[in-house]
Structures are given as C-alpha cells and as structure tokens.
Design an enzyme around this catalytic site. Structure first.
Site, short mmCIF file in Angstrom:
data_model
loop_
_atom_site.label_atom_id
_atom_site.label_comp_id
_atom_site.label_asym_id
_atom_site.label_seq_id
_atom_site.Cartn_x
_atom_site.Cartn_y
_atom_site.Cartn_z
N GLY A 1 -0.53 -4.84 4.28
CA GLY A 1 -0.07 -6.42 4.58
C GLY A 1 -0.74 -7.32 3.55
N THR A 2 -0.69 -6.97 2.42
CA THR A 2 -1.37 -7.82 1.52
C THR A 2 -0.39 -9.13 1.20
OG1 THR A 2 -0.44 -6.88 -0.65
CG2 THR A 2 -2.63 -6.31 0.04
N ASN A 3 0.94 -8.88 1.54
CA ASN A 3 1.89 -9.93 1.47
C ASN A 3 1.87 -10.88 2.69
OD1 ASN A 3 3.69 -10.06 -1.15
ND2 ASN A 3 3.81 -7.95 -0.70
N LYS B 1 11.19 0.65 6.49
CA LYS B 1 12.46 1.14 7.42
C LYS B 1 13.78 0.29 6.77
CE LYS B 1 10.75 4.24 9.89
NZ LYS B 1 10.97 5.75 9.60
N LEU C 1 17.01 -1.45 7.69
CA LEU C 1 17.65 -2.03 8.80
C LEU C 1 19.08 -2.08 8.68
CD1 LEU C 1 14.77 -4.71 8.84
CD2 LEU C 1 15.17 -3.17 10.46
N ASN D 1 13.43 -10.58 1.75
CA ASN D 1 12.68 -9.44 1.60
C ASN D 1 12.04 -9.70 0.38
OD1 ASN D 1 11.88 -6.82 1.58
ND2 ASN D 1 13.69 -6.15 0.29
N HIS E 1 11.02 -7.74 -3.28
CA HIS E 1 10.98 -6.18 -3.84
C HIS E 1 10.47 -6.47 -5.37
CE1 HIS E 1 12.93 -2.54 -5.08
NE2 HIS E 1 13.18 -3.14 -6.42
C1 GRF Z 1 4.06 -3.22 -2.13
O1 GRF Z 1 4.73 -2.23 -2.81
C2 GRF Z 1 5.15 -4.55 -2.38
O2 GRF Z 1 5.52 -4.49 -3.77
C3 GRF Z 1 6.26 -4.28 -1.28
O3 GRF Z 1 5.68 -3.74 -0.39
C4 GRF Z 1 4.66 -3.08 -0.71
C5 GRF Z 1 3.28 -3.18 0.32
O4 GRF Z 1 3.10 -4.43 0.31
N1 GRF Z 1 6.80 -5.62 -1.20
P1 GRF Z 1 1.98 -5.09 1.39
O5 GRF Z 1 0.59 -4.89 0.73
O6 GRF Z 1 1.99 -4.06 2.67
O7 GRF Z 1 2.07 -6.38 1.75
#
Ligand code: GRF
Length: 207
Positions: A14-16, A93, A95, A109, A111
């Site tokens: 979940g860093t994004n 997953k 969709l 999304n 990528h």
């Molecule tokens: C990462 O590999 C990112 O490139 C992709 O999802 C993965 C996990 O991201 N978008 P997050 O840290 O769970 O947001």
C-alpha cells in the site's frame, strides 16, 4: 468544490495508497479516500487505511463461487461509499469487463513500466523489472492509465521515465520506479479531480 471520492483497491504494502493519503493530507490533492478494498486479508495496506480512519475491507476471491459475484461484492462496496474514481494501487487481481463497465472511464491503474513495453498478462510487480533488466533496456518508467477491458491497454494519462543502472537488480530498480510512482499517481488523480483530462479515442489530452 466537493472533494473527489476515491475508492482504492490494493493487494500488498500500500505504498501507493500511502502516497495518495499523504498528498490529500498535505492539501496537494482535493480528494477523499472513502474506502480501501484489499484482495488479501492482512495486506499492510489495510493497516495504513485503518491508521487514517478509512473504511477498509478485505474481499477475497476464494470466498465467492464466481468471478462475477466477487466483482459484484466489490462494486457494491464502492457504490455504497459513493466512489467517483476507482484507483487500482498494487491490486493484483484481474478485473473483467463486467467490473470495468460498472465504472466506465472512472478506473485508473498504475503500471511500473512504460506501456506498451513490459506490460500485459503476467507482467506485474518484480516480474516487470526482471524483464526490463534482462532485455537490457536503458530507460524504464511509470505509466498511469485509464482501465479499459484489456490488460494494461487503456488510454495513457501520464508517463515518467526512470533510468536503468548497469548494476541494477530487480529490487533496486523496483525501488527507484516506486519512488516515481508515488509522485505520478497523485498528479494524475489531481488532474482528474480538476476536470483536466479529456479522453479522445486512445489519447488523453491534458487541458
Ligand atoms: C508495485 O510493484 C507497484 O509498482 C505496483 O504495485 C506494486 C505494489 O505497490 N503499482 P504498493 O506498494 O502496494 O502500492
């Protein structure tokens, strides 16, 4: 102006999600994360949501006897929270068109490569960076796009280049790309919230 209601779909750390929450709390992004849905129980992303008092749910595919019922559960949760933009953030997953049709041009999304390179079925997470390094590419990057009925094929909103270093491993490259993701996703959502994205066929024009 009303804050844009975001529903964020996650599967992992979940860093994004965190970068989106931080960009809201800093005042950069006029939006509100109204719900977080994880495809996996115990995903750390759920902890992040709880820490910010955001309703968080785990909806696991194995608990449903069809893909459609699984997707309907997620759609129902998103609608219940009056989500206006669905943000896929590390959601692993696939969709189906059934889900996509519930939110036409309202699913984004991210990528971790420059679409149309190193994308499509099987290209996610570390696999993307392994393929970039093995190919010998010198530049990779980040793509934020609208989700259509294909895999990583929707109209591209923003892209940012990230250099590949000679001594990169998939891990070091992933980390460098992830830093860029954390800047680009809030920027793309901000443009959407300001009504500055115009979709013309395959292209997204920024007004
Ligand atoms: C990462 O590999 C990112 O490139 C992709 O999802 C993965 C996990 O991201 N978008 P997050 O840290 O769970 O947001």
């Amino acid at each position: 102006m009303q804050n844009l209601k975001l529903g964020v779909l996650v599967s992992g750390s979940g860093t994004n999600l965190q970068s989106i929450i931080d960009s809201i709390e800093s005042g950069y992004l006029q939006a509100e994360v109204v719900v977080v849905i994880s495809s996996k129980e115990g995903a750390y992303a759920l902890e992040r949501a709880k820490r910010h008092n955001i309703p968080a749910y785990a909806v696991e595919r194995r608990n449903f006897d069809s893909q459609e019922k699984y997707e309907d559960e997620i759609i129902e949760l998103l609608k219940k929270h009056r989500v206006e933009l669905v943000v896929l953030a590390g959601f692993v997953k696939v969709l189906s068109p059934h889900f996509v049709r519930a939110f036409p041009n309202r699913i984004m999304n991210i990528h971790p490569a420059l679409i149309p390179s190193f994308c499509g079925k099987g290209f996610y997470g570390k696999k993307v960076h392994e393929a970039v390094i093995n190919y010998g590419a010198k530049i990779t990057g980040v793509t934020v796009h609208f989700v259509d009925e294909g895999t990583d094929t929707g109209p591209i909103i923003l892209q940012k280049a990230v250099p590949v270093e000679d001594d990169d491993t998939p891990e070091t490259l992933a980390a460098r790309v992830l830093e860029e993701e954390h800047r680009v996703y809030p920027e793309a959502i901000k443009l959407y919230s300001e009504g500055r994205l115009e979709i013309r066929g395959r292209r997204v024009l920024i007004k």
